[in-house]
Design a protein around this motif. Structure first.
Motif, PDB file in Angstrom:
ATOM      1  N   PRO A 100       2.316   6.532  -1.312  1.00  9.88           N
ATOM      2  CA  PRO A 100       1.172   5.680  -1.649  1.00  9.88           C
ATOM      3  C   PRO A 100       1.354   5.035  -3.022  1.00  9.88           C
TER       4      PRO A 100
ATOM      5  N   VAL B  25       6.094  -3.577   9.309  1.00 10.07           N
ATOM      6  CA  VAL B  25       6.394  -3.406   7.887  1.00 10.07           C
ATOM      7  C   VAL B  25       7.224  -4.582   7.376  1.00 10.07           C
TER       8      VAL B  25
ATOM      9  N   GLU C 146       8.444  -4.927  13.411  1.00  9.99           N
ATOM     10  CA  GLU C 146       8.061  -3.583  13.821  1.00  9.99           C
ATOM     11  C   GLU C 146       9.256  -2.649  13.715  1.00  9.99           C
TER      12      GLU C 146
ATOM     13  N   TYR D 206       4.823  -1.175   3.462  1.00 10.25           N
ATOM     14  CA  TYR D 206       3.748  -1.187   4.466  1.00 10.25           C
ATOM     15  C   TYR D 206       2.416  -1.451   3.776  1.00 10.25           C
ATOM     16  N   THR D 207       1.709  -2.430   4.287  1.00  9.33           N
ATOM     17  CA  THR D 207       0.364  -2.745   3.803  1.00  9.33           C
ATOM     18  C   THR D 207      -0.586  -2.718   4.985  1.00  9.33           C
ATOM     19  N   LYS D 208      -1.649  -1.950   4.848  1.00 11.95           N
ATOM     20  CA  LYS D 208      -2.618  -1.836   5.934  1.00 11.95           C
ATOM     21  C   LYS D 208      -3.334  -3.156   6.146  1.00 11.95           C
ATOM     22  N   LEU D 209      -3.622  -3.454   7.400  1.00 12.92           N
ATOM     23  CA  LEU D 209      -4.401  -4.653   7.702  1.00 12.92           C
ATOM     24  C   LEU D 209      -5.867  -4.395   7.397  1.00 12.92           C
ATOM     25  N   ASP D 210      -6.537  -5.379   6.802  1.00 11.59           N
ATOM     26  CA  ASP D 210      -7.969  -5.244   6.482  1.00 11.59           C
ATOM     27  C   ASP D 210      -8.811  -5.244   7.753  1.00 11.59           C
TER      28      ASP D 210
ATOM     29  N   THR E 206       5.840   7.109  15.201  1.00  7.77           N
ATOM     30  CA  THR E 206       4.966   5.935  15.253  1.00  7.77           C
ATOM     31  C   THR E 206       5.773   4.659  15.051  1.00  7.77           C
TER      32      THR E 206
ATOM     33  N   ASP F 128       0.834  -1.213   0.000  1.00  7.49           N
ATOM     34  CA  ASP F 128       0.000   0.000   0.000  1.00  7.49           C
ATOM     35  C   ASP F 128       0.865   1.258   0.000  1.00  7.49           C
ATOM     36  N   TYR F 129       1.988   1.160   0.716  1.00  7.99           N
ATOM     37  CA  TYR F 129       2.905   2.299   0.817  1.00  7.99           C
ATOM     38  C   TYR F 129       4.348   1.793   0.849  1.00  7.99           C
TER      39      TYR F 129
ATOM     40  N   LEU G  23       5.320   0.920  13.231  1.00 12.98           N
ATOM     41  CA  LEU G  23       4.486   0.188  12.282  1.00 12.98           C
ATOM     42  C   LEU G  23       5.112  -1.173  11.992  1.00 12.98           C
TER      43      LEU G  23
END
Length: 582
Positions: free
Chosen positions: A478, A435, A467, A578-582, A431, A402-403, A433
């Protein structure tokens, strides 16, 4: 009874005659044996722009020579606002000349073509109605100013010409992706300003001898991909080949036969993003490099380049709407594309039959060395069908994240992304994250530099999920943009022309801290006592590796590299997925 010319027709005729007389080029005055200097060329375009309001001359940025990069724009309606012209449905062609200034054919062809177009608009009405033309008269200005008559050893004219290297001795046709030079950065500004539908870079070939004056280095269709590749293969290439044949300059794909003779076949040149057409493909612009034959007379080479560009313009006048629609469709599709090839390999199992007109290669005794040498016998022309290997298949593919996240310290990379129209975001707070992290497991580098770099090959990576702490102001890229191909092919370390391969991240390949053995001995004992898993791995390696068991330093280094003392940045690629969790 003699008919009188209408005032409008008379005006057109007068304009054409006036232009032909006033704006005769150095090339024409010399009977096709000389090319314009930088000063002569720029002065010529300035006078054209003063005379014809359909021409505007712009400057962009600077070059390594200290001079700005010029852009000549031609617009029938005298509207030079790109946004306005795009809204009217105009197609855009960008022509780049003198990237290698010894290969000056396009310089002279463009000067005459621009003059002929504006002075005979009735003849070229379809082009004027539909196409906006941009010309970079001299890209490698430093090389143009370094004028000589000897550096193009194998070339038949003109009498004098420029030098291949720019003011910093870079080959600019290796710099499109890395943007080391001011020239390349100013070119990127022009390219994205116009967002051209078609791009033509004018060259002269080196290599084998054959009967053709013009060859065409074509955007690699598999890499270009999708509907644009289908149009290129099925419509554009056949049209251009037929146009050149009817112009008495029959054309063939660029003869990429280095180390071999072309009579047995040859592969298509693979235009990776370091080259102009490979770079433009990342932005869904169909790019070509015209390649006239070095041994043909200069006059024929310039005439064939003129005919070639005119053929591109004729096709754009006819198919401009279709090309724009295909580009728009591709731009939308790539926003949502999930998987991207980042390396390619030639498919040797497939080929296209190509009718080739060459000369018989012979091997005779050299009068210089007394050894065997190659000579093409022009008294023995031939025409035969040969295999042309123009199919490539994806080798390594990646799923897009995703990013990409890039710490703000890597500003040289961020600057290049912004220059190439990549939209970036910045973290608003510190932050942590989870990744995907790449570690560089292996790579090879040459002993000597190439284009100012020690270009990495055979890159092997290991990917782990962990992390990572990020700071406010770090950049998030993005991967949902129409420039996704550029993003992925620069930021994925294994990609064929990635920023990693071009040494933008070499500082991660070295450590900044280490240990003194006599001090670390005591720490190593403590570490093995506290970490039983480390102790197990250590003892196992000693049992199974004789060289390791005989080297005190190797054993201490193993413990160090598996301890908290080993710096986390070493071999850790600083671009995170980085991919957002659904």
């Amino acid at each position: 009874m003699k008919k009188c010319l209408s005032p409008l027709f008379a005006l057109f005729a007068l304009s054409q005659v006036y232009a032909q007389q006033k704006f005769i080029t150095k090339y024409e005055l010399s009977g096709g044996s000389e090319t314009a200097t930088y000063e002569e060329g720029i002065s010529y375009y300035k006078e054209l722009a003063k005379t014809f309001p359909e021409i505007e001359m712009k400057t962009f940025g600077s070059t390594d020579s200290g001079f700005p990069l010029h852009l000549i724009m031609i617009s029938k309606d005298r509207d030079f606002d790109v946004a306005s012209l795009k809204s009217q449905g105009k197609s855009f062609l960008l022509i780049n000349n003198a990237i290698h200034p010894g290969e000056s054919d396009g310089v002279d062809a463009s000067m005459m073509l621009v003059r002929d177009l504006v002075s005979n608009q009735k003849k070229y009405q379809d082009i004027f109605d539909n196409v906006i033309i941009g010309v970079i008269p001299f890209y490698n200005i430093g090389g143009v100013l370094n004028r000589n008559s000897t550096s193009r050893t194998n070339q038949n004219g003109p009498k004098e010409y420029g030098f291949r290297g720019n003011a910093m001795n870079y080959d600019l046709n290796r710099d499109f992706i890395k943007n080391d030079t001011k020239n390349a950065r100013s070119f990127a500004e022009i390219f994205h300003y116009l967002d051209p539908d078609i791009f033509v870079d004018t060259h002269v070939s080196n290599g084998a001898d054959y009967q053709y004056v013009m060859t065409m280095d074509i955007a690699q269709k598999d890499k270009l991909g999708g509907v644009l590749a289908e149009y290129l293969e099925n419509t554009m290439m056949p049209y251009l080949f037929e146009h050149m044949k009817s112009s008495n300059y029959e054309m063939i794909p660029y003869v990429n036969a280095w180390g071999n003779t072309p009579d047995k076949g040859y592969p298509q040149f693979f235009d990776s993003p370091r080259y102009s057409s490979g770079y433009t493909a990342l932005f869904h612009t169909i790019g070509f490099m015209s390649e006239t034959h070095m041994l043909k007379p200069y006059k024929q080479r310039v005439e064939s380049t003129y005919a070639y560009i005119l053929g591109v313009l004729d096709l754009m006048a006819k198919d401009g709407d279709k090309i724009k629609a295909l580009r728009s469709k591709t731009k939308e599709a790539v926003k949502n594309q999930k998987k991207f090839p980042i390396t390619w390999k030639l498919d040797k199992s497939r080929h296209t039959d190509l009718t080739f007109k060459g000369y018989e290669p012979e091997y005779i005794t050299s009068e210089v060395t007394g050894l065997e040498r190659l000579k093409y016998n022009r008294k023995k022309p031939f025409e035969k069908v040969i295999p042309y290997y123009n199919h490539f298949v994806a080798d390594i593919e990646v799923e897009r994240p995703d990013y990409y996240i890039i710490p703000k310290g890597w500003h040289t990379v961020i600057d290049r992304l912004k220059l190439n129209q990549v939209k970036v975001e910045q973290l608003q707070n510190d932050t942590i994250l989870e990744v995907e992290v790449y570690y560089i497991d292996d790579y090879s580098s040459p002993k000597g530099p190439w284009e100012g770099h020690y270009f990495h090959r055979n890159v092997k990576v290991r990917k782990v999920l962990k992390e990572v702490s990020f700071a406010k102001g770090d950049y998030m890229i993005p991967v949902n943009q129409w420039v996704n191909r550029y993003i992925i092919e620069t930021l994925e370390p294994q990609a064929v022309d990635s920023f990693f391969r071009w040494n933008f991240f070499d500082t991660i390949l070295e450590t900044k801290e280490h240990f003194s053995s006599y001090v670390f001995e005591d720490k190593a004992i403590e570490l093995l006592k506290k970490d039983l898993e480390l102790k197990r791995k250590f003892e196992e390696k000693k049992r199974n590796d004789d060289e390791f068991s005989k080297s005190a330093y190797a054993q201490l280094n193993f413990i160090y590299m598996n301890s908290p003392h080993y710096e986390k940045e070493h071999l850790r690629y600083p671009v995170f997925r980085y991919t957002k969790l659904d």
